[in-house]
Design an enzyme around this catalytic site. Sequence first.
Site, short mmCIF file in Angstrom:
data_model
loop_
_atom_site.label_atom_id
_atom_site.label_comp_id
_atom_site.label_asym_id
_atom_site.label_seq_id
_atom_site.Cartn_x
_atom_site.Cartn_y
_atom_site.Cartn_z
N LYS A 72 0.29 15.41 -3.78
CA LYS A 72 -0.86 14.85 -3.06
C LYS A 72 -0.73 14.96 -1.55
O LYS A 72 -1.72 14.83 -0.84
CB LYS A 72 -1.18 13.43 -3.52
CG LYS A 72 -0.48 12.30 -2.83
CD LYS A 72 -1.24 11.00 -3.10
CE LYS A 72 -0.41 9.79 -2.72
NZ LYS A 72 -1.20 8.56 -2.78
N ASP A 73 0.47 15.23 -1.06
CA ASP A 73 0.66 15.40 0.38
C ASP A 73 0.48 16.85 0.83
O ASP A 73 0.56 17.14 2.03
CB ASP A 73 2.05 14.90 0.80
CG ASP A 73 2.19 13.40 0.60
OD1 ASP A 73 1.17 12.69 0.76
OD2 ASP A 73 3.29 12.94 0.29
N ARG A 123 -9.18 5.74 0.78
CA ARG A 123 -9.64 5.82 -0.62
C ARG A 123 -9.42 4.49 -1.36
O ARG A 123 -10.33 3.99 -2.02
CB ARG A 123 -8.83 6.95 -1.31
CG ARG A 123 -8.99 7.05 -2.79
CD ARG A 123 -8.00 8.08 -3.37
NE ARG A 123 -6.61 7.68 -3.17
CZ ARG A 123 -5.94 6.83 -3.94
NH1 ARG A 123 -6.54 6.30 -4.99
NH2 ARG A 123 -4.68 6.51 -3.69
N ARG A 124 -8.23 3.93 -1.22
CA ARG A 124 -7.96 2.66 -1.89
C ARG A 124 -8.80 1.54 -1.30
O ARG A 124 -9.41 0.75 -2.03
CB ARG A 124 -6.47 2.31 -1.74
CG ARG A 124 -5.56 3.20 -2.55
CD ARG A 124 -4.10 2.98 -2.22
NE ARG A 124 -3.26 3.87 -3.02
CZ ARG A 124 -2.09 4.35 -2.62
NH1 ARG A 124 -1.61 4.03 -1.44
NH2 ARG A 124 -1.40 5.15 -3.40
N ARG A 141 2.07 0.76 7.39
CA ARG A 141 2.60 2.11 7.55
C ARG A 141 4.09 2.18 7.25
O ARG A 141 4.74 1.16 7.03
CB ARG A 141 2.31 2.64 8.96
CG ARG A 141 0.85 2.57 9.34
CD ARG A 141 0.39 3.75 10.18
NE ARG A 141 -1.05 3.66 10.39
CZ ARG A 141 -1.95 4.38 9.73
NH1 ARG A 141 -1.56 5.27 8.84
NH2 ARG A 141 -3.23 4.24 9.96
N ARG A 147 7.64 -0.35 3.72
CA ARG A 147 6.47 -1.14 3.29
C ARG A 147 6.87 -2.33 2.43
O ARG A 147 6.34 -3.43 2.58
CB ARG A 147 5.51 -0.25 2.51
CG ARG A 147 4.81 0.73 3.39
CD ARG A 147 3.82 1.56 2.62
NE ARG A 147 3.44 2.71 3.43
CZ ARG A 147 2.28 3.33 3.35
NH1 ARG A 147 1.39 2.93 2.48
NH2 ARG A 147 2.01 4.35 4.12
N CYS A 235 -6.05 15.09 3.70
CA CYS A 235 -5.26 14.16 2.88
C CYS A 235 -5.67 12.72 3.13
O CYS A 235 -5.20 11.82 2.48
CB CYS A 235 -3.77 14.37 3.12
SG CYS A 235 -3.26 13.94 4.77
C1 DPM Z 1 -1.60 10.45 0.76
C2 DPM Z 1 -2.11 9.14 0.73
C3 DPM Z 1 -0.98 8.29 0.70
C4 DPM Z 1 0.19 9.12 0.70
C5 DPM Z 1 -3.57 8.77 0.77
C6 DPM Z 1 -4.10 8.19 -0.55
C7 DPM Z 1 -1.02 6.80 0.71
C8 DPM Z 1 -1.04 6.27 2.12
C9 DPM Z 1 -1.04 4.76 2.19
C10 DPM Z 1 -2.37 11.71 0.79
N1 DPM Z 1 -0.23 10.42 0.76
O1 DPM Z 1 -3.40 8.05 -1.55
O2 DPM Z 1 -5.31 7.84 -0.59
O3 DPM Z 1 -0.90 4.06 1.17
O4 DPM Z 1 -1.16 4.26 3.30
C11 DPM Z 1 2.33 9.16 -0.67
C12 DPM Z 1 2.92 8.35 -1.67
C13 DPM Z 1 3.37 9.23 -2.68
C14 DPM Z 1 3.07 10.52 -2.26
C15 DPM Z 1 3.03 6.89 -1.63
C16 DPM Z 1 1.85 6.14 -2.25
C17 DPM Z 1 4.11 8.91 -3.96
C18 DPM Z 1 3.30 9.08 -5.23
C19 DPM Z 1 2.99 10.48 -5.69
C20 DPM Z 1 1.65 8.73 0.65
N2 DPM Z 1 2.47 10.44 -1.02
O5 DPM Z 1 0.73 6.66 -2.34
O6 DPM Z 1 2.06 4.98 -2.65
O7 DPM Z 1 3.89 11.30 -5.97
O8 DPM Z 1 1.81 10.74 -5.83
#
Ligand code: DPM
Length: 334
Positions: A72-73, A123-124, A141, A147, A235
Site C-alpha cells: 500500500k505504500d 481515508r479512515r 504520526r 504511535r 497514497c
Molecule cells: C498509507 C496509509 C497509511 C500507511 C494511508 C491509509 C496509514 C497512515 C496513518 C498509504 N500507508 O491507509 O489510508 O495511519 O496515519 C502503513 C501501515 C502499513 C503499511 C500502517 C497502518 C502496515 C499494513 C500493511 C502506513 N503502510 O496502516 O496501520 O501492510 O498494509
Amino acid sequence: CIAFMFSQQDGNGKVSRVIRIGTRKSQLACIQTDSVAEKLKGLYPDVHIEIGDNLFTALERNEVDMVVHSLKDLPTALPPGFTIGAVLKRENPHDAVVLHPKNTGKSLDTLPNKSVIGTSSLRRAAQLKKRFPHLEFKDIRGNLNTRLKKLDEKDDFSAIILAAAGLRRMGWESRVSQILGPEDCMYAVGQGAIAIEVRAKDKDILEMVSVLHDPNTVLRCIAERAFLRRLEGGCSVPVAVHTEVKGSQLYLTGAVYSLDGSDSLKETMQTSIASDNKVEEVDEWVQRVGVTANNMPGPAQDASEKLGLDLANLLLSKGAKEILTVARELNDAR
Ligand code: DPM
C-alpha cells in the site's frame, strides 16, 4: 535490522551469485523483510544470513537486488526500471481499533462523546467521522512503535486506528479490540499485502521471486491499483476499496469520500477471472500497474486491471473527480 544475503551455487558447489535484500529500518519493515528472506531460504536452500543495514534507495544504486515493501505504500506507477516482482498472500486487509488501556472493553460505538481517535489517514477519518459522529479525529504520526507509545503513555488519544496486518506482524494482535468491517471502514488499496520490488531488467531475480506471488492477492491488488491509478489517487487520498474472489468472479467495491465523509460515491463491479491456465510467453514481461506476474495467466490479469479501470470510470462519471479535488485542496490548506 537483519538483512539476508545468500548465494546460488552451481553444480560444482561454487558460489555464482549473492542475492541482497534491502529494507527500511522500522521494526515492521524488518519483520516483513525477514519473513520474505525466510520464504526464499525455504525455496532456495543455499542460503547465508548476514547482518546488514541496507538503505532503501540501494536498489537504484545496485547495492541490493530486491526491496521488501508494504504494497500500500508503493505508487501505482513505479519509477522507470523497477517493477513489483512478487505480491505475497494478503493478510487481513482490514483496519483495527487499538484502545488506550483505560478504555478496555469499549468500542468505537460506546466510547464517550468527543473521544479523540488518532489517525493520519484521510481515508479512515472520512469513513469513521460519518459512521461515528460523536468521535473526534486527530493526526498521529510516526512508525507503529511510536504511535503505540503515544497512545499508551499519554492521555491524548482514546484509541488509534491501524492496519490489522501490521499489528499482527508486530505481534500486537492482543491489542486489537475491534476489526472494522466494510460497513464501518473499507481498506486502502493494497493494504495487508507485502510486495517485493526488483529491477525490471533482472530477469533471474524476477523469476526467483515470482514463485512468491499469491494469485488471488495479485488479481485483487491489480484491480485495486488500476482503480486508484485511474482516479489519480496518491497514497493519501480518501479512496477505499474492498475486493473478494468468489469462484471465478472477482468483485471490486471502490469508494471516494469528502474529508468529513458527508459526500461519497461507492459502487461495486465484478469480472470473470476464469482462465485456461495458459501462461504467457515468458519473453513478454508485461507490467500491469507496476506488477510483473509472468507465471500467472495474462487474461485474468487483464480482466482485473480492466475491472479497476471500469469502476473508476463509473465513479468519475458520477462526480468522483470533484469530490477528490475538493478533498485534496482542503487537505493541502490544513
Ligand atoms: C498509507 C496509509 C497509511 C500507511 C494511508 C491509509 C496509514 C497512515 C496513518 C498509504 N500507508 O491507509 O489510508 O495511519 O496515519 C502503513 C501501515 C502499513 C503499511 C500502517 C497502518 C502496515 C499494513 C500493511 C502506513 N503502510 O496502516 O496501520 O501492510 O498494509
